[in-house]
Design a protein around this motif. Sequence first.
Motif, PDB file in Angstrom:
ATOM      1  N   ILE A  41       0.854  -1.191   0.000  1.00  0.00           N
ATOM      2  CA  ILE A  41       0.000   0.000   0.000  1.00  0.00           C
ATOM      3  C   ILE A  41       0.885   1.234   0.000  1.00  0.00           C
ATOM      4  O   ILE A  41       1.763   1.386   0.859  1.00  0.00           O
ATOM      5  CB  ILE A  41      -0.939   0.020   1.222  1.00  0.00           C
ATOM      6  CG1 ILE A  41      -1.827  -1.222   1.217  1.00  0.00           C
ATOM      7  CG2 ILE A  41      -1.783   1.292   1.235  1.00  0.00           C
ATOM      8  CD1 ILE A  41      -2.682  -1.371   2.449  1.00  0.00           C
ATOM      9  N   ASN A  42       0.664   2.092  -0.978  1.00  0.00           N
ATOM     10  CA  ASN A  42       1.480   3.284  -1.130  1.00  0.00           C
ATOM     11  C   ASN A  42       0.697   4.523  -0.721  1.00  0.00           C
ATOM     12  O   ASN A  42      -0.452   4.712  -1.130  1.00  0.00           O
ATOM     13  CB  ASN A  42       1.940   3.423  -2.581  1.00  0.00           C
ATOM     14  CG  ASN A  42       2.639   4.741  -2.844  1.00  0.00           C
ATOM     15  OD1 ASN A  42       3.440   5.200  -2.038  1.00  0.00           O
ATOM     16  ND2 ASN A  42       2.319   5.365  -3.965  1.00  0.00           N
ATOM     17  N   VAL A  43       1.314   5.381   0.085  1.00  0.00           N
ATOM     18  CA  VAL A  43       0.736   6.671   0.450  1.00  0.00           C
ATOM     19  C   VAL A  43       1.643   7.752  -0.136  1.00  0.00           C
ATOM     20  O   VAL A  43       2.831   7.814   0.189  1.00  0.00           O
ATOM     21  CB  VAL A  43       0.637   6.841   1.979  1.00  0.00           C
ATOM     22  CG1 VAL A  43       0.147   8.244   2.321  1.00  0.00           C
ATOM     23  CG2 VAL A  43      -0.289   5.794   2.572  1.00  0.00           C
ATOM     24  N   GLY A  44       1.088   8.576  -1.020  1.00  0.00           N
ATOM     25  CA  GLY A  44       1.908   9.594  -1.667  1.00  0.00           C
ATOM     26  C   GLY A  44       1.097  10.794  -2.092  1.00  0.00           C
ATOM     27  O   GLY A  44      -0.059  10.957  -1.718  1.00  0.00           O
ATOM     28  N   ASN A  45       1.725  11.638  -2.892  1.00  0.00           N
ATOM     29  CA  ASN A  45       1.057  12.834  -3.393  1.00  0.00           C
ATOM     30  C   ASN A  45       1.628  13.229  -4.741  1.00  0.00           C
ATOM     31  O   ASN A  45       2.600  12.621  -5.222  1.00  0.00           O
ATOM     32  CB  ASN A  45       1.178  13.987  -2.388  1.00  0.00           C
ATOM     33  CG  ASN A  45       2.612  14.270  -1.981  1.00  0.00           C
ATOM     34  OD1 ASN A  45       3.554  13.927  -2.688  1.00  0.00           O
ATOM     35  ND2 ASN A  45       2.794  14.896  -0.841  1.00  0.00           N
ATOM     36  N   LEU A  46       1.031  14.221  -5.360  1.00  0.00           N
ATOM     37  CA  LEU A  46       1.521  14.739  -6.630  1.00  0.00           C
ATOM     38  C   LEU A  46       2.438  15.934  -6.442  1.00  0.00           C
ATOM     39  O   LEU A  46       3.093  16.357  -7.392  1.00  0.00           O
ATOM     40  CB  LEU A  46       0.354  15.153  -7.532  1.00  0.00           C
ATOM     41  CG  LEU A  46      -0.524  14.043  -8.116  1.00  0.00           C
ATOM     42  CD1 LEU A  46      -1.616  14.648  -8.980  1.00  0.00           C
ATOM     43  CD2 LEU A  46       0.297  13.052  -8.924  1.00  0.00           C
ATOM     44  N   THR A  47       2.472  16.484  -5.236  1.00  0.00           N
ATOM     45  CA  THR A  47       3.185  17.732  -5.008  1.00  0.00           C
ATOM     46  C   THR A  47       4.398  17.536  -4.113  1.00  0.00           C
ATOM     47  O   THR A  47       4.523  16.540  -3.409  1.00  0.00           O
ATOM     48  CB  THR A  47       2.261  18.765  -4.328  1.00  0.00           C
ATOM     49  OG1 THR A  47       1.826  18.229  -3.070  1.00  0.00           O
ATOM     50  CG2 THR A  47       1.050  19.059  -5.191  1.00  0.00           C
ATOM     51  N   VAL A  48       5.285  18.515  -4.147  1.00  0.00           N
ATOM     52  CA  VAL A  48       6.350  18.574  -3.145  1.00  0.00           C
ATOM     53  C   VAL A  48       5.759  19.206  -1.890  1.00  0.00           C
ATOM     54  O   VAL A  48       4.786  19.955  -1.954  1.00  0.00           O
ATOM     55  CB  VAL A  48       7.552  19.402  -3.651  1.00  0.00           C
ATOM     56  CG1 VAL A  48       8.203  18.739  -4.836  1.00  0.00           C
ATOM     57  CG2 VAL A  48       7.121  20.828  -4.013  1.00  0.00           C
ATOM     58  N   VAL A 153      -2.847   5.338  -2.284  1.00  0.00           N
ATOM     59  CA  VAL A 153      -3.604   6.391  -1.605  1.00  0.00           C
ATOM     60  C   VAL A 153      -2.942   7.718  -1.954  1.00  0.00           C
ATOM     61  O   VAL A 153      -1.775   7.947  -1.611  1.00  0.00           O
ATOM     62  CB  VAL A 153      -3.608   6.197  -0.081  1.00  0.00           C
ATOM     63  CG1 VAL A 153      -4.392   7.324   0.583  1.00  0.00           C
ATOM     64  CG2 VAL A 153      -4.183   4.840   0.292  1.00  0.00           C
ATOM     65  N   LEU A 154      -3.675   8.577  -2.650  1.00  0.00           N
ATOM     66  CA  LEU A 154      -3.143   9.879  -3.058  1.00  0.00           C
ATOM     67  C   LEU A 154      -3.689  10.957  -2.117  1.00  0.00           C
ATOM     68  O   LEU A 154      -4.897  11.093  -1.949  1.00  0.00           O
ATOM     69  CB  LEU A 154      -3.544  10.202  -4.498  1.00  0.00           C
ATOM     70  CG  LEU A 154      -3.066  11.548  -5.029  1.00  0.00           C
ATOM     71  CD1 LEU A 154      -1.544  11.565  -5.164  1.00  0.00           C
ATOM     72  CD2 LEU A 154      -3.707  11.857  -6.381  1.00  0.00           C
ATOM     73  N   LEU A 155      -2.792  11.727  -1.517  1.00  0.00           N
ATOM     74  CA  LEU A 155      -3.173  12.799  -0.608  1.00  0.00           C
ATOM     75  C   LEU A 155      -3.034  14.148  -1.302  1.00  0.00           C
ATOM     76  O   LEU A 155      -2.099  14.368  -2.083  1.00  0.00           O
ATOM     77  CB  LEU A 155      -2.289  12.786   0.640  1.00  0.00           C
ATOM     78  CG  LEU A 155      -2.176  11.470   1.410  1.00  0.00           C
ATOM     79  CD1 LEU A 155      -1.341  11.672   2.668  1.00  0.00           C
ATOM     80  CD2 LEU A 155      -3.537  10.902   1.745  1.00  0.00           C
ATOM     81  N   SER A 156      -3.957  15.042  -0.996  1.00  0.00           N
ATOM     82  CA  SER A 156      -3.891  16.407  -1.520  1.00  0.00           C
ATOM     83  C   SER A 156      -4.321  17.371  -0.421  1.00  0.00           C
ATOM     84  O   SER A 156      -5.364  17.179   0.213  1.00  0.00           O
ATOM     85  CB  SER A 156      -4.799  16.551  -2.747  1.00  0.00           C
ATOM     86  OG  SER A 156      -4.695  17.852  -3.301  1.00  0.00           O
TER      87      SER A 156
END
Length: 351
Positions: A41-48, A153-156
């Motif tokens: 399961i990956n938790v990440g985002n598109l931004t710095v 899981v993409l966080l914003s």
Amino acid sequence: MALLRILLFPFAVLYNVITGLRNMLYDRGLKPSAEFDIPVINVGNLTVGGTGKTPMIEHLIRLLRDEYKIATLSRGYGRETKGFRIASDQDDASTIGDEPIQFYKKFKDKVIVSVGEDRAFAIPNILQEHEDTDVILLDDAYQHRRVKASFNVLLSDYNRPFYTDHLLPAGRLRESRSNAARAHAIVITKCPSEISDDERMNIEQSVRAYASKPVFFSTIHYGDTVAFGDPARQLQARVVLITGIANAEPFKKFIASAYTIVRHLDFADHHQYTPDDVKRLKAIANEDSSVSFITTEKDMVKLADKKLASEIKTLPLFYIPIEVKFLKSGQDFDAMILNAVLNEQKTSQII
């Protein structure tokens, strides 16, 4: 800012070409992505910058730890070591990074904490050393496509959503907005607790312009203050705020609602505290004995490091732990994660 963005736009176009080509090669199978026989399961985002990945990883640990043997895998940003490493009692933030040492100090009896720049190399090493591992949680690996996660899981950040941002260097996006479609679930983090149904609906519509995936909303739950310097010192109403995180504004806003901030020592993200930093704190405390120091949990694990422990023991230091709190549908999010783990295990058993 608008003028600077215009000036940087040609470089953002070039960056988009480079990242777009890379993603296309992965999408078409021309660059390999490693898959594993256990749920990843990956938790990440598109931004710095900070979107709340650390508290989300901790939420997943709490959700899964009673039923599964969990390993976390982070890059270990800011550490002084290189390569793959499994955390032990001899480690600190300088050897494995601040987020991993936070995981280790909180969950070491329940979780294997590891770091490694190359996740595709690190995961087999985890499985070799700990064959009973059931689930791997990847911290900030949305762009690390050498590993194909079972669930993304993409966080914003509510305050800086990806759908209004721009590509580096004109904005903060690591890759184009359209890559949100790789996510299995999208969480808008750091929302105000009183967010209205209409606003949630508008945000969902904005997200679904790029990804037709379930959208969840979460806020930050701040816990009670915890002393970690001189235990005899009482928390005062006037405080010096200490932060070394990507976006300190939400934390600062919360502290300002309950205390009078007389000074904010705002360090860079992943700042490694030194004896000189502690001397600075001591000088402030000597100048004004009516103030306390409040910091984040991420900063606490570095200030309370064994190298500085003897230096901080006389200071009125406090930290505030945080947790993810979902605003409606939190049970649905948890169910998605649990089903993803269960389904991946069933698939692996069939194979």
